[in-house]
Scaffold this motif. Sequence first.
Motif, PDB file in Angstrom:
ATOM      1  N   THR A 194      -5.652  28.359  95.377  1.00 16.10           N
ATOM      2  CA  THR A 194      -6.604  29.204  94.642  1.00 16.10           C
ATOM      3  C   THR A 194      -7.576  29.960  95.536  1.00 16.10           C
ATOM      4  N   GLU A 195      -7.778  29.453  96.769  1.00 17.69           N
ATOM      5  CA  GLU A 195      -8.659  30.176  97.702  1.00 17.69           C
ATOM      6  C   GLU A 195      -8.128  29.953  99.117  1.00 17.69           C
ATOM      7  N   ALA A 196      -6.942  30.491  99.355  1.00 15.56           N
ATOM      8  CA  ALA A 196      -6.280  30.291 100.650  1.00 15.56           C
ATOM      9  C   ALA A 196      -7.065  30.938 101.780  1.00 15.56           C
ATOM     10  N   THR A 197      -7.789  31.999 101.445  1.00 14.14           N
ATOM     11  CA  THR A 197      -8.670  32.691 102.387  1.00 14.14           C
ATOM     12  C   THR A 197     -10.069  32.659 101.804  1.00 14.14           C
ATOM     13  N   GLU A 198     -11.056  32.426 102.639  1.00 18.20           N
ATOM     14  CA  GLU A 198     -12.418  32.277 102.123  1.00 18.20           C
ATOM     15  C   GLU A 198     -12.842  33.514 101.327  1.00 18.20           C
ATOM     16  N   GLY A 199     -13.257  33.264 100.092  1.00 21.38           N
ATOM     17  CA  GLY A 199     -13.781  34.341  99.252  1.00 21.38           C
ATOM     18  C   GLY A 199     -12.726  35.158  98.525  1.00 21.38           C
ATOM     19  N   THR A 200     -11.443  34.871  98.789  1.00 24.14           N
ATOM     20  CA  THR A 200     -10.362  35.580  98.088  1.00 24.14           C
ATOM     21  C   THR A 200      -9.696  34.595  97.126  1.00 24.14           C
ATOM     22  N   PHE A 201      -9.915  34.807  95.852  1.00 28.03           N
ATOM     23  CA  PHE A 201      -9.443  33.855  94.849  1.00 28.03           C
ATOM     24  C   PHE A 201      -8.167  34.377  94.197  1.00 28.03           C
ATOM     25  N   ASP A 202      -7.213  33.481  94.017  1.00 33.49           N
ATOM     26  CA  ASP A 202      -5.931  33.869  93.424  1.00 33.49           C
ATOM     27  C   ASP A 202      -5.508  32.775  92.432  1.00 33.49           C
ATOM     28  N   TYR A 203      -5.578  33.122  91.160  1.00 40.22           N
ATOM     29  CA  TYR A 203      -5.235  32.152  90.119  1.00 40.22           C
ATOM     30  C   TYR A 203      -3.876  32.451  89.489  1.00 40.22           C
ATOM     31  N   THR A 204      -3.089  33.304  90.135  1.00 42.60           N
ATOM     32  CA  THR A 204      -1.814  33.744  89.561  1.00 42.60           C
ATOM     33  C   THR A 204      -0.917  32.556  89.221  1.00 42.60           C
TER      34      THR A 204
ATOM     35  N   ASN B 128       8.018  20.997  73.993  1.00 43.33           N
ATOM     36  CA  ASN B 128       8.126  20.317  72.692  1.00 43.33           C
ATOM     37  C   ASN B 128       6.847  19.521  72.437  1.00 43.33           C
ATOM     38  N   THR B 129       6.020  20.026  71.553  1.00 35.87           N
ATOM     39  CA  THR B 129       4.717  19.384  71.344  1.00 35.87           C
ATOM     40  C   THR B 129       4.827  18.040  70.633  1.00 35.87           C
ATOM     41  N   SER B 130       5.999  17.721  70.101  1.00 37.44           N
ATOM     42  CA  SER B 130       6.175  16.357  69.602  1.00 37.44           C
ATOM     43  C   SER B 130       6.249  15.365  70.764  1.00 37.44           C
ATOM     44  N   GLU B 131       6.723  15.836  71.923  1.00 37.61           N
ATOM     45  CA  GLU B 131       6.733  14.981  73.119  1.00 37.61           C
ATOM     46  C   GLU B 131       5.417  15.082  73.889  1.00 37.61           C
ATOM     47  N   PHE B 132       4.961  16.327  74.139  1.00 40.42           N
ATOM     48  CA  PHE B 132       3.822  16.525  75.046  1.00 40.42           C
ATOM     49  C   PHE B 132       2.778  17.445  74.434  1.00 40.42           C
ATOM     50  N   GLY B 133       1.595  16.901  74.265  1.00 39.71           N
ATOM     51  CA  GLY B 133       0.481  17.688  73.739  1.00 39.71           C
ATOM     52  C   GLY B 133      -0.467  18.140  74.827  1.00 39.71           C
ATOM     53  N   GLN B 134      -0.096  17.876  76.062  1.00 43.05           N
ATOM     54  CA  GLN B 134      -1.020  18.146  77.180  1.00 43.05           C
ATOM     55  C   GLN B 134      -0.200  18.355  78.442  1.00 43.05           C
ATOM     56  N   ILE B 135      -0.685  19.277  79.291  1.00 43.45           N
ATOM     57  CA  ILE B 135      -0.029  19.637  80.550  1.00 43.45           C
ATOM     58  C   ILE B 135      -1.061  19.531  81.674  1.00 43.45           C
ATOM     59  N   THR B 136      -0.622  19.068  82.834  1.00 46.56           N
ATOM     60  CA  THR B 136      -1.459  19.135  84.038  1.00 46.56           C
ATOM     61  C   THR B 136      -0.713  19.923  85.111  1.00 46.56           C
ATOM     62  N   PRO B 137      -1.329  20.942  85.698  1.00 47.17           N
ATOM     63  CA  PRO B 137      -0.701  21.614  86.833  1.00 47.17           C
ATOM     64  C   PRO B 137      -0.650  20.655  88.028  1.00 47.17           C
ATOM     65  N   GLY B 138       0.550  20.348  88.500  1.00 47.47           N
ATOM     66  CA  GLY B 138       0.699  19.364  89.570  1.00 47.47           C
ATOM     67  C   GLY B 138       0.206  19.845  90.916  1.00 47.47           C
ATOM     68  N   ASN B 139       0.145  21.137  91.096  1.00 39.45           N
ATOM     69  CA  ASN B 139      -0.276  21.676  92.397  1.00 39.45           C
ATOM     70  C   ASN B 139      -1.135  22.926  92.350  1.00 39.45           C
ATOM     71  N   THR B 140      -0.819  23.873  91.471  1.00 40.71           N
ATOM     72  CA  THR B 140      -1.249  25.245  91.741  1.00 40.71           C
ATOM     73  C   THR B 140      -2.681  25.597  91.330  1.00 40.71           C
ATOM     74  N   GLN B 141      -3.455  24.588  90.901  1.00 35.70           N
ATOM     75  CA  GLN B 141      -4.904  24.815  90.800  1.00 35.70           C
ATOM     76  C   GLN B 141      -5.648  24.236  92.003  1.00 35.70           C
ATOM     77  N   LYS B 142      -4.913  23.690  92.952  1.00 34.05           N
ATOM     78  CA  LYS B 142      -5.562  23.084  94.122  1.00 34.05           C
ATOM     79  C   LYS B 142      -6.085  24.179  95.058  1.00 34.05           C
ATOM     80  N   TRP B 143      -7.038  23.792  95.884  1.00 35.57           N
ATOM     81  CA  TRP B 143      -7.777  24.755  96.712  1.00 35.57           C
ATOM     82  C   TRP B 143      -6.846  25.579  97.595  1.00 35.57           C
ATOM     83  N   GLU B 144      -5.796  24.962  98.137  1.00 30.54           N
ATOM     84  CA  GLU B 144      -4.910  25.721  99.045  1.00 30.54           C
ATOM     85  C   GLU B 144      -4.217  26.874  98.329  1.00 30.54           C
TER      86      GLU B 144
END
Length: 320
Positions: free
Chosen positions: A54-64, A36-52
């Motif tokens: 997005t790159e759990a293995t060196e050189g293998t990137f996963d942004y799913t 509901n954009t009347s409540e929230f105009g902005q979102i922050t990913p609480g976890n899933t953009q963190k290094w663990e």
Amino acid sequence: YAQLNDLAKAAGLTYFGSATDNSELTDTEYTSILSNTSEFGQITPGNTQKWEYTEATEGTFDYTKGDVITSFAANNSQLVRCHNLIWYSQLPSWVSSGTWTNATLIAAMKAHIQSEVTHYKGQCYAWDVVNEAFDDSGNYRTSVFYETIGPEYIPIAFETAALYDPNVKLYYNDYNIEYAGVKATAALNLVKDLKARGIQIDGVGMQGHFIVGSTPSLATQSANLKSFIDLGVEVAYTELDIRFSSLPPTSTGLTTQATDYVNTVQACLDNMPGCVGVTIWDYTDKYSWVPSTFSGAGDACLWYANYTHHPAYDAVTSVL
Ligand code: XIL
């Protein structure tokens, strides 16, 4: 009734937002409010953009997983505060326990930042480039980055992030910098140093993980925000929640919590346009990180676990 983001924008802020996390998005009662954009105009990913994630293995990137959150925001025309690139915590073990030299860790940092900033190019209002680099004494926090590279890892991170998305705002983000003291001074000095060297830094995020009854006053927070803005950066409350140390809250406690929320939001309003927005670290107690992190603590959000409002919700809407 008038809602948080509508009111925040009418008052002159850029957004009122919330953190979220992937597992919560299957809860339709939850997503009906988050979207509901009347409540929230902005979102922050609480976890899933963190290094663990997005790159759990060196050189293998996963942004799913991160993409699930940014897609949710895009579908609802919500801004995203991207969080985060360099932090001592939630690192994959190949980073935190790797055998590094100055040169190899700088190369790994640069590769990580290049990949992630490039992947999310154009999708982020801001990046938290470096998160929580100082301890509560205002010294550099011990981390694999500091131990291996020294303080220079911070300017390197900002310089690298700036290369791959010319339009994103680059933030330093931390807690216990919401009031004057040795830690805020360390963050102010970081801003001064980067600016003096011509390195891009656009903002400082005040996390705002407060305790009911111990939240800094309006005057304290307002003066502190101004001290950062005066250096030529914007500021925002990026992870606001105000917890009870023990549960259940009393009715007096709920009134104090409302006052604490109001003082924080008002400090931002008093510093417009330098203060751009407020993000709560999830909006409902159902999904707050607080109970799992601070033993016995909770009820830190604006919505209870059953999706009714805390008194603080109505207090914040009346001050906005
Ligand atoms: C927290 C998440 O909310 C939790 O789910 C996770 O287990 C740990 O991290 N400061 C930050 C955030 O910058 O990334 C942290 O998020 C909370 C403290």
